[in-house]
Design a protein around this motif. Structure first.
Motif, PDB file in Angstrom:
ATOM      1  N   GLU A 111      -4.379 -15.479   0.188  1.00  0.00           N
ATOM      2  CA  GLU A 111      -5.238 -16.577  -0.255  1.00  0.00           C
ATOM      3  C   GLU A 111      -4.432 -17.734  -0.831  1.00  0.00           C
ATOM      4  OE1 GLU A 111      -8.462 -18.936  -1.450  1.00  0.00           O
ATOM      5  OE2 GLU A 111      -8.352 -17.295  -0.001  1.00  0.00           O
ATOM      6  N   TYR A 112      -3.414 -17.417  -1.609  1.00  0.00           N
ATOM      7  CA  TYR A 112      -2.656 -18.463  -2.293  1.00  0.00           C
ATOM      8  C   TYR A 112      -1.343 -18.808  -1.586  1.00  0.00           C
ATOM      9  CZ  TYR A 112      -6.081 -17.905  -5.970  1.00  0.00           C
ATOM     10  OH  TYR A 112      -7.269 -17.862  -6.670  1.00  0.00           O
ATOM     11  N   GLU A 113      -1.257 -18.420  -0.302  1.00  0.00           N
ATOM     12  CA  GLU A 113      -0.139 -18.812   0.555  1.00  0.00           C
ATOM     13  C   GLU A 113       1.220 -18.454  -0.050  1.00  0.00           C
ATOM     14  OE1 GLU A 113      -0.604 -22.933   1.530  1.00  0.00           O
ATOM     15  OE2 GLU A 113      -2.493 -22.595   2.591  1.00  0.00           O
ATOM     16  N   ALA A 114       1.306 -17.260  -0.566  1.00  0.00           N
ATOM     17  CA  ALA A 114       2.579 -16.763  -1.090  1.00  0.00           C
ATOM     18  C   ALA A 114       3.568 -16.592   0.068  1.00  0.00           C
ATOM     19  CB  ALA A 114       2.363 -15.437  -1.808  1.00  0.00           C
ATOM     20  N   PRO A 115       4.858 -16.490  -0.212  1.00  0.00           N
ATOM     21  CA  PRO A 115       5.847 -16.283   0.863  1.00  0.00           C
ATOM     22  C   PRO A 115       5.489 -15.065   1.717  1.00  0.00           C
ATOM     23  CG  PRO A 115       6.951 -16.762  -1.207  1.00  0.00           C
ATOM     24  CD  PRO A 115       5.497 -16.601  -1.537  1.00  0.00           C
ATOM     25  N   ILE A 116       5.828 -15.149   2.982  1.00  0.00           N
ATOM     26  CA  ILE A 116       5.414 -14.113   3.938  1.00  0.00           C
ATOM     27  C   ILE A 116       5.949 -12.737   3.549  1.00  0.00           C
ATOM     28  CG2 ILE A 116       7.342 -14.375   5.525  1.00  0.00           C
ATOM     29  CD1 ILE A 116       3.673 -14.058   6.554  1.00  0.00           C
ATOM     30  N   TRP A 117       7.118 -12.718   2.864  1.00  0.00           N
ATOM     31  CA  TRP A 117       7.689 -11.414   2.501  1.00  0.00           C
ATOM     32  C   TRP A 117       6.791 -10.668   1.524  1.00  0.00           C
ATOM     33  CZ3 TRP A 117       8.649 -10.138  -2.503  1.00  0.00           C
ATOM     34  CH2 TRP A 117       8.817 -11.163  -3.431  1.00  0.00           C
ATOM     35  N   THR A 118       5.990 -11.400   0.742  1.00  0.00           N
ATOM     36  CA  THR A 118       5.093 -10.720  -0.205  1.00  0.00           C
ATOM     37  C   THR A 118       4.017  -9.935   0.525  1.00  0.00           C
ATOM     38  OG1 THR A 118       3.641 -12.651  -0.437  1.00  0.00           O
ATOM     39  CG2 THR A 118       5.502 -12.480  -1.957  1.00  0.00           C
ATOM     40  N   LEU A 119       3.613 -10.424   1.696  1.00  0.00           N
ATOM     41  CA  LEU A 119       2.631  -9.689   2.497  1.00  0.00           C
ATOM     42  C   LEU A 119       3.237  -8.390   3.033  1.00  0.00           C
ATOM     43  CD1 LEU A 119       1.040 -12.657   4.492  1.00  0.00           C
ATOM     44  CD2 LEU A 119       0.075 -11.457   2.521  1.00  0.00           C
ATOM     45  N   PHE A 120       4.493  -8.466   3.441  1.00  0.00           N
ATOM     46  CA  PHE A 120       5.171  -7.256   3.907  1.00  0.00           C
ATOM     47  C   PHE A 120       5.373  -6.268   2.754  1.00  0.00           C
ATOM     48  CE2 PHE A 120       6.349 -10.061   7.410  1.00  0.00           C
ATOM     49  CZ  PHE A 120       6.208  -9.227   8.498  1.00  0.00           C
ATOM     50  N   ALA A 121       5.771  -6.790   1.584  1.00  0.00           N
ATOM     51  CA  ALA A 121       6.015  -5.914   0.427  1.00  0.00           C
ATOM     52  C   ALA A 121       4.740  -5.216  -0.020  1.00  0.00           C
ATOM     53  CB  ALA A 121       6.607  -6.732  -0.720  1.00  0.00           C
ATOM     54  N   SER A 122       3.655  -5.968  -0.115  1.00  0.00           N
ATOM     55  CA  SER A 122       2.394  -5.341  -0.507  1.00  0.00           C
ATOM     56  C   SER A 122       1.901  -4.387   0.583  1.00  0.00           C
ATOM     57  CB  SER A 122       1.333  -6.401  -0.799  1.00  0.00           C
ATOM     58  OG  SER A 122       1.138  -7.264   0.313  1.00  0.00           O
ATOM     59  N   GLY A 123       2.209  -4.711   1.835  1.00  0.00           N
ATOM     60  CA  GLY A 123       1.824  -3.819   2.933  1.00  0.00           C
ATOM     61  C   GLY A 123       2.494  -2.461   2.848  1.00  0.00           C
ATOM     62  N   VAL A 124       3.747  -2.449   2.372  1.00  0.00           N
ATOM     63  CA  VAL A 124       4.454  -1.173   2.185  1.00  0.00           C
ATOM     64  C   VAL A 124       3.707  -0.287   1.195  1.00  0.00           C
ATOM     65  CG1 VAL A 124       6.556  -0.118   1.269  1.00  0.00           C
ATOM     66  CG2 VAL A 124       6.721  -2.080   2.801  1.00  0.00           C
ATOM     67  N   VAL A 125       3.238  -0.878   0.099  1.00  0.00           N
ATOM     68  CA  VAL A 125       2.524  -0.098  -0.911  1.00  0.00           C
ATOM     69  C   VAL A 125       1.138   0.294  -0.403  1.00  0.00           C
ATOM     70  CG1 VAL A 125       1.749  -0.025  -3.310  1.00  0.00           C
ATOM     71  CG2 VAL A 125       3.787  -1.337  -2.698  1.00  0.00           C
ATOM     72  N   VAL A 126       0.458  -0.612   0.288  1.00  0.00           N
ATOM     73  CA  VAL A 126      -0.860  -0.300   0.858  1.00  0.00           C
ATOM     74  C   VAL A 126      -0.768   0.934   1.750  1.00  0.00           C
ATOM     75  CG1 VAL A 126      -2.626  -1.075   2.490  1.00  0.00           C
ATOM     76  CG2 VAL A 126      -1.810  -2.628   0.726  1.00  0.00           C
ATOM     77  N   GLY A 127       0.210   0.947   2.648  1.00  0.00           N
ATOM     78  CA  GLY A 127       0.353   2.087   3.553  1.00  0.00           C
ATOM     79  C   GLY A 127       0.897   3.324   2.872  1.00  0.00           C
ATOM     80  N   GLY A 128       1.888   3.141   1.981  1.00  0.00           N
ATOM     81  CA  GLY A 128       2.507   4.289   1.325  1.00  0.00           C
ATOM     82  C   GLY A 128       1.561   5.038   0.421  1.00  0.00           C
ATOM     83  N   ALA A 129       0.601   4.329  -0.187  1.00  0.00           N
ATOM     84  CA  ALA A 129      -0.342   4.977  -1.101  1.00  0.00           C
ATOM     85  C   ALA A 129      -1.606   5.455  -0.398  1.00  0.00           C
ATOM     86  CB  ALA A 129      -0.713   4.019  -2.229  1.00  0.00           C
ATOM     87  N   ALA A 130      -1.764   5.122   0.881  1.00  0.00           N
ATOM     88  CA  ALA A 130      -2.915   5.616   1.634  1.00  0.00           C
ATOM     89  C   ALA A 130      -2.757   7.111   1.882  1.00  0.00           C
ATOM     90  CB  ALA A 130      -3.039   4.861   2.955  1.00  0.00           C
ATOM     91  N   THR A 131      -3.844   7.821   1.893  1.00  0.00           N
ATOM     92  CA  THR A 131      -3.788   9.269   2.108  1.00  0.00           C
ATOM     93  C   THR A 131      -4.489   9.646   3.404  1.00  0.00           C
ATOM     94  OG1 THR A 131      -5.787   9.558   0.771  1.00  0.00           O
ATOM     95  CG2 THR A 131      -3.674   9.828  -0.340  1.00  0.00           C
TER      96      THR A 131
END
Length: 404
Positions: free
Chosen positions: A99-119
């Motif tokens: 939403e706030y157009e953060a650097p693209i790497w932040t999307l990848f970093a948060s994606g790692v946690v989204v997937g890693g914490a999924a069960t």
């Protein structure tokens, strides 16, 4: 048709964990396409969208066996609750970064946690069925029911997330996915009566992936996952190329709809063919059924083609889980089933990445060739290593009637 399935719910507590498990794993068909729709809209690149979706899938694939081992050691409730809240927080962070157009790497970093914490909640549900039914003939019916439930999710989920994202708000689909996964997972974890017992000492034994049959099944499902990941992304682009991007969810729903219908049929049949022969034949039908989509150019015809392409999915997956149940010791069952999720996750990641790159380079229709090659690879691996899938068929859940 509902008779054999209705009989599964005579045991106390089964309805509760099945309903909670259904709601909690609803996002498994929503998260990937929701991320692709969000990122492709913001960046205009399917390659970037596919790469972020692949990051989530890879993180999940790496973490699934680890969370499965933790569940075998400490129990489902103690592991699921903290992980689902971490997953939810990471998904919120990803949407805020977008939403706030953060650097693209932040999307990848948060994606790692989204997937890693999924069960792998589907594995947890199947582990409960295995615990409750043991070697009963009803286990075949239970696994068939869960596969049908998965396909209901894959019919409804893509259409729901696509409709919410394109017609309500760009973030609405992912928000609904977030609510479902948190509420469903917590409700599932709180139902302790049907939870398999934790086995801390025994779960420290070697990993199920060292069993040759499990390793082979993981390789097959890696290739099948590549089909799923590529078809998901390519179909969104195919619909957009034909001026009907909002219909992409319905197209993917047709793919899952074929699988749902065949799963209902498969669970009701009395099978005399061995599990491994059913598995290999299912892979062959899957590859053959997928081939026509390479030459289809019309959206309505593609919906029909994807429906028939999906007919072999459920029977193959049901048989794969039945083989895992026969090959893996009870104290490692959750981790053993999680390896299927891991393999599919890695495959989905590869398929999403390759599908995005090929779509950007050669167009959606031509990119489907990757999906077909992946299906043929699954057949080659399954046929080549089928001797590792030999199991005692006496009292095997998949070898009995599904209680007509």
């Amino acid at each position: 048709m509902v008779g054999p399935y209705r009989g599964l719910f005579s045991m106390p507590g089964t309805k509760g964990f099945v309903i909670a498990g259904f709601v909690g794993r609803m996002p498994m068909s929503m998260l990937g396409i929701g991320i692709v729709l969000l990122i492709s809209t913001l960046t205009g690149s399917y390659a970037t969208a596919g790469a972020i979706s692949a990051t989530v899938a890879i993180a999940f694939a790496v973490a699934a066996p680890l969370s499965g081992r933790l569940v075998d050691r400490f129990g489902q409730a103690r592991v699921l609750v903290p992980l689902v809240f971490l997953h939810g927080a990471a998904l919120i962070a990803m949407m805020l970064f977008a939403e706030y157009e953060a650097p693209i790497w932040t999307l990848f970093a948060s994606g790692v946690v989204v997937g890693g914490a999924a069960t792998s909640l589907g594995s947890m549900v199947r582990a409960r069925w295995s615990h409750l039914l043991g070697g009963s003939a009803q286990l075949h019916t239970a696994f068939s029911f869960e596969s049908v439930a998965d396909e209901v999710i894959f019919v409804a989920g893509p259409a729901l997330v696509t409709g919410l994202t394109t017609m309500v708000n760009l973030y609405a689909g992912l928000i609904v996915a977030l609510v479902c996964t948190v509420i469903g997972t917590v409700a599932f974890a709180l139902q302790r009566r049907t939870e398999p017992p934790a086995r801390p000492a025994m779960a420290e034994a070697g990993s199920p992936i060292m069993i040759p049959g499990v390793a082979l099944l993981s390789c097959v499902f890696l290739a099948m996952g590549a089909v799923f990941g590529s078809v998901d992304l390519i179909t969104v682009a195919f619909a957009e190329d034909n001026g009907a991007k909002a219909a992409s969810g319905l197209l993917l729903g047709a793919f899952a709809g074929g699988s749902m219908v065949s799963g209902l049929w498969y669970g009701l049949r009395q099978w005399r063919i061995s599990l491994r022969h059913r598995f290999v034949r299912g892979l062959g039908v899957f590859a053959i059924g997928l081939t026509p989509i390479l030459v289809i150019a019309d959206t309505k015809v593609m919906a029909v083609g994807l429906f028939f392409a999906g007919l072999a999915i459920s029977p193959t997956i049901i048989t794969g889980y039945a083989l895992i149940e026969r090959l893996v010791p009870a104290h490692l069952m959750t981790e053993g089933m999680s390896w299927i999720s891991t393999a599919v996750g890695f495959g989905v990641a590869l398929g999403a990445w390759a599908g995005g790159r090929l779509t950007d380079s050669f167009g959606a229709s031509n990119a489907y060739a990757f999906s077909i090659v992946s299906a043929l690879l699954a057949v080659a691996i399954g046929v080549g290593g089928s001797t590792w899938l030999r199991t005692p068929e006496t009292d095997a859940p998949g070898a009995h009637s599904a209680a007509t």
